[in-house]
Design a protein around this motif. Structure first.
Motif, PDB file in Angstrom:
ATOM      1  N   ASN A   1      86.252  19.718 -29.843  1.00 20.34           N
ATOM      2  CA  ASN A   1      87.158  20.486 -28.986  1.00 20.34           C
ATOM      3  C   ASN A   1      86.513  20.778 -27.638  1.00 20.34           C
ATOM      4  O   ASN A   1      86.929  21.699 -26.936  1.00 20.34           O
ATOM      5  CB  ASN A   1      87.562  21.784 -29.677  1.00 20.34           C
ATOM      6  CG  ASN A   1      86.394  22.752 -29.821  1.00 20.34           C
ATOM      7  OD1 ASN A   1      85.227  22.375 -29.676  1.00 20.34           O
ATOM      8  ND2 ASN A   1      86.690  24.001 -30.128  1.00 20.34           N
TER       9      ASN A   1
ATOM     10  N   HIS B   1      90.815  20.765 -26.341  1.00 19.16           N
ATOM     11  CA  HIS B   1      91.673  20.345 -27.448  1.00 19.16           C
ATOM     12  C   HIS B   1      90.854  19.452 -28.367  1.00 19.16           C
ATOM     13  O   HIS B   1      89.833  18.898 -27.977  1.00 19.16           O
ATOM     14  CB  HIS B   1      92.911  19.595 -26.941  1.00 19.16           C
ATOM     15  CG  HIS B   1      93.856  20.458 -26.166  1.00 19.16           C
ATOM     16  ND1 HIS B   1      94.882  21.144 -26.754  1.00 19.16           N
ATOM     17  CD2 HIS B   1      93.909  20.764 -24.846  1.00 19.16           C
ATOM     18  CE1 HIS B   1      95.547  21.820 -25.831  1.00 19.16           C
ATOM     19  NE2 HIS B   1      94.973  21.610 -24.665  1.00 19.16           N
ATOM     20  N   PHE B   2      91.334  19.331 -29.608  1.00 20.16           N
ATOM     21  CA  PHE B   2      90.620  18.534 -30.601  1.00 20.16           C
ATOM     22  C   PHE B   2      90.908  17.059 -30.345  1.00 20.16           C
ATOM     23  O   PHE B   2      92.023  16.593 -30.550  1.00 20.16           O
ATOM     24  CB  PHE B   2      91.088  18.952 -31.992  1.00 20.16           C
ATOM     25  CG  PHE B   2      90.086  18.663 -33.078  1.00 20.16           C
ATOM     26  CD1 PHE B   2      88.797  19.153 -32.995  1.00 20.16           C
ATOM     27  CD2 PHE B   2      90.442  17.932 -34.192  1.00 20.16           C
ATOM     28  CE1 PHE B   2      87.870  18.908 -34.005  1.00 20.16           C
ATOM     29  CE2 PHE B   2      89.538  17.686 -35.207  1.00 20.16           C
ATOM     30  CZ  PHE B   2      88.247  18.182 -35.105  1.00 20.16           C
TER      31      PHE B   2
END
Length: 803
Positions: A537, A541-542
């Motif tokens: 992340n 965001h992942f």
């Protein structure tokens, strides 16, 4: 020299900064000439909001930390990373600061002009948020949809979050006269149309005037910085180390939890009042022994807990007075099992989740009568065929709820005397604790999503689920007779490490790869031994990240695919492609084939419209792939698929498979099951007659991902042992001893740091293990009001919730 911050009200959720348009709710910045908006992290957007509210003025780093990272102790580099991300989103070139200027050894200044753009209906959203921001009977703040409540006089905006369905309440900033005058001048210069709105705002600020330089004594605002937003919870603990597994007394006046102690191996049970007093230790295990899972008795006088010794069979169920004193042992259990318990409503017995029995089988839910010591099986279909965990009696005493297969499972309930199980959710995810809500109309549970755990509420009447808006929260526990809830807040940082694998390579050498402030997990090494992908992340965001290990500058993100945490990406034998289970930027879920060299991402078909893929693996045959799927009947299966035609065909299958890996060296498939510990094998065609046990005990069902197959067919397993939190061992039944692949002695990769429970990679060719280990870890106990109702569900019926 920086001047004090003069906070400016931020009534809208879109603004123009220079030539760029910022959408705060989506955390997106649209720069001129950009192909697509650039999404930034919530913290980066928080930094931008503070800078925008003080455009043209220097904002110190300390002020940014206080506003954006309240109640935490982050390092200065978090601000640097946030500003770097903002500059990239604005399209700034290095050395040419057109938007954000760095003031050496001081802070930052926003150079570009700011224009707030109107957002229709925002006033109504604010009013709704204010109505939700009330306190409850025990004076704990009632959580808003976003899990944050604003202080008196604050201007707030409720902003929907992208991806999780959770709302986020914007930072509440009290108005000030100086800030309002600057804001008004900017609005008048930008647009005459905004004149009426600006005048109205000035009148509002005149009524709500706050003198930031006035000293009102203790607690007054100093240095021109207004108070931050009030949280929907407060922390009861803040010691270094771990406090976990909280349990509230029936009246919510006390909380019990397990805790580590400085310079002590093991954990103890501590009790403290919920007004954040000093804890009192009530259990006193020998060093190296861990006391866990405390549960208050219904009358609040006693606490039951589990004591785990260093040996496999060293486990006791113990009971002690809530004030401490004499302890007594009431039962034994297996130390290598995940045991769970609760009191019966009358306090005369304990109910236990599934346990492994002496004959190796698994029990269902059962009761222990405390007076006689007799075990009583609860009759219900499916008992013993699945792992039923964390039983909890409903407030009205009619039901026993539990998690079935918590690593890939759902919430269920049965009548208190046994009977037909009723499924409450259709998630098939990794659960992190749960409890009934005090009114009995719903449940609250923790679930892992991407790189974090979050809390959710399930409404039993409608089946609707909503996110409570708490980051990094898990293991909720409610009080039986009060509207209160505790939970664990854990914010670990995981880094990638390369560690020498065999004892022949000398002492342990740990090399951290591509350090970041994010959470790096699931490293997957390509067969060529050069390419490595992992999930992280670090971008906010992942995402998947790819690198060439021989070129440290090659690290880059793979766009338009977000991996699931249930399985790592799997490489093709030629190291040119990967199969990734996850979702794309449009939210489409499934299996994706990724070509790292070109960045191409393709969505692949499934065996049927109602199948959900958990894992996808290449086989030596390029026309065949293996997938672990959850079928229409909710059964986990490993299926072999022929992908040579337009419509994929199922060539073979094995039921009850949680994870599989291909052992190319020995032309076999290795797999684990949810129903039992151990490792199995089958041939590449999944022929039923070829199935046999490779190891009867490892991996445990709780660590079903933490094993890897090296190029020579050897199988490595990561778990924790007494004195070593990351231990590597070779598993198998010795059938390949001639090739030197027999089980080996454990090798301690890190005595003090945990490895993740997700996948890792092992290489016999490189004599290395690539694993994610904790860099910074710890947990605290939080307290908040129990959520009572769902006003605006952020997720529809759970049957469609499969992220």
């Amino acid at each position: 020299m920086s001047i004090p911050i003069e906070p400016t009200p931020l009534p809208d959720i879109r603004l123009r900064i220079g030539d760029c348009v910022v959408d705060i709710s989506l955390r997106e910045i649209v720069a001129p000439g950009a192909h697509r908006p650039r999404r930034v992290t919530p913290k980066a957007m928080g930094v931008l909001r503070v800078l925008a509210g003080n455009a043209g003025k220097v904002v110190s780093r300390d002020a940014l930390l206080a506003e954006v990272w309240p109640d935490t102790l982050p390092t200065d580099d978090v601000i640097t990373q946030a500003v770097t991300q903002l500059r990239k989103a604005f399209g700034e070139k290095r050395g040419d600061a057109q938007y954000i200027e760095t003031i050496a050894k001081t802070g930052y200044r926003l150079l570009a002009p700011v224009e707030w753009l109107p957002d229709e209906g925002n006033e109504g959203k604010q009013e709704h948020a204010r109505q939700q921001n009330q306190t409850d009977a025990i004076t704990l703040p009632e959580p808003t949809d976003g899990g944050v409540s604003a202080g008196p006089g604050a201007v707030e905006a409720t902003l929907p979050s992208v991806g999780t369905g959770a709302p986020v309440v914007g930072t509440a900033i009290p108005p000030s006269p100086a800030g309002s005058r600057w804001w008004l001048r900017e609005r008048l210069l930008v647009s005459l149309v905004a004149a009426i709105a600006a005048i109205a705002l000035v009148l509002f600020l005149a009524v709500r005037h706050i003198d930031l330089n006035r000293d009102d004594g203790p607690g007054s605002v100093q240095n021109g910085v207004g108070p931050g937003p009030e949280r929907s919870y407060r922390l009861l603990t803040s010691s270094l180390g771990f406090e976990f597994a909280p349990s509230l007394s029936p009246d919510a006046s006390m909380v019990a939890y397990a805790a580590t102690l400085p310079d002590w191996r093991g954990t103890v049970i501590q009790v403290q009042t919920t007004n954040a007093s000093q804890p009192h230790q009530i259990s006193h295990p020998p060093e190296g022994v861990s006391d866990r899972a405390p549960e208050w008795s219904p009358d609040g006088r006693e606490i039951a807990y589990l004591r785990y010794g260093p040996g496999v069979h060293d486990c006791e169920v113990r009971i002690t007075a809530a004030s401490g004193g004499s302890e007594r042992s009431v039962a034994t259990c297996r130390g290598d099992d995940q045991n769970s318990l609760d009191w019966t409503p009358d306090g005369r017995a304990l109910v236990f989740g599934s346990m492994r029995l002496e004959d190796g089988s698994t029990s269902g839910l059962r009761l222990l009568d405390l007076q006689s010591g007799r075990w009583i099986e609860l009759p219900y279909p499916g008992a013993g065929r699945a792992f039923d965990y964390m039983p909890r009696y409903s407030p009205d005493g009619r039901w026993i709820g539990f998690i079935r297969n918590p690593q890939l499972g759902d919430l269920w309930r049965i009548p208190v005397a046994g009977g037909e199980p009723e499924r409450l959710t259709r998630i098939g995810g990794e659960f992190r604790g749960w409890d009934w809500l005090p009114d009995g109309n719903g449940l609250v549970f923790g679930r892992r999503i991407d790189s974090e755990a979050r809390l959710y509420r399930l409404d039993l009447a409608t089946g609707l689920i909503n996110d409570l808006g708490l980051d990094d929260a898990q293991t909720p526990a409610t009080a039986a007779r009060a509207d209160a809830m505790t939970f664990v807040r854990r914010r670990p940082q995981f880094g990638l490490f390369r560690v020498n694998r065999s004892a022949g390579s000398g002492p342990i050498q740990r090399e951290r790869l591509f350090p970041s402030s994010g959470r790096d997990t699931m490293p997957s090494l390509a067969p060529d031994g050069r390419q490595l992908v992992f999930s992280s992340n670090r971008s906010g965001h992942f995402h998947l990240w790819w690198t060439d290990l021989e070129d440290p500058q090659s690290l880059r993100i793979i766009e338009d695919v977000h991996p699931d945490t249930l399985s790592r990406p799997e490489w093709s034998p030629d190291s040119r492609r990967m199969l990734v289970v996850g979702h794309d930027d449009d939210g489409r879920e499934g299996v994706f084939e990724v070509v790292p060299g070109s960045g191409q991402v393709s969505h692949l078909p499934m065996p049927g419209p109602r199948f959900r893929a958990l894992q996808a693996i290449y086989t030596p045959d390029p026309d065949q792939v293996l997938m672990t799927v959850r079928g229409p009947d909710d059964m986990l299966c490993l299926v072999l698929l022929d992908r040579s035609g337009t419509e994929w065909k199922v060539l073979g299958s094995i039921e009850d498979v949680s994870l599989a890996r291909v052992d190319t060296a020995n032309q076999r498939v290795l797999f684990t099951r949810l129903s039992a510990d151990g490792l199995w094998q089958a041939d590449l065609s999944l022929t039923p007659d070829s199935i046999r046990v490779v190891d009867p005990d490892r991996p445990t069902r709780w660590r079903y991902q933490t094993w890897a197959v090296a190029e020579d067919g050897s199988i490595d397993y990561l778990d924790l042992r007494p004195g070593c939190l990351s231990s590597l061992s070779r598993i198998g039944n010795g059938e390949f001893e001639g090739a030197g692949l027999a089980p080996s002695l454990p090798r301690c990769l890190n005595p003090d740091r945990l490895s993740t429970t997700t996948s890792f990679s092992s290489s016999s060719r490189l004599d290395a293990v690539f694993t994610a280990q904790a860099v910074d870890d710890g947990s605290d106990i939080g307290l908040m009001a129990a959520p009572s109702s769902i006003e605006e569900p952020h997720q529809a019926a759970p049957s469609g919730w499969a992220k």
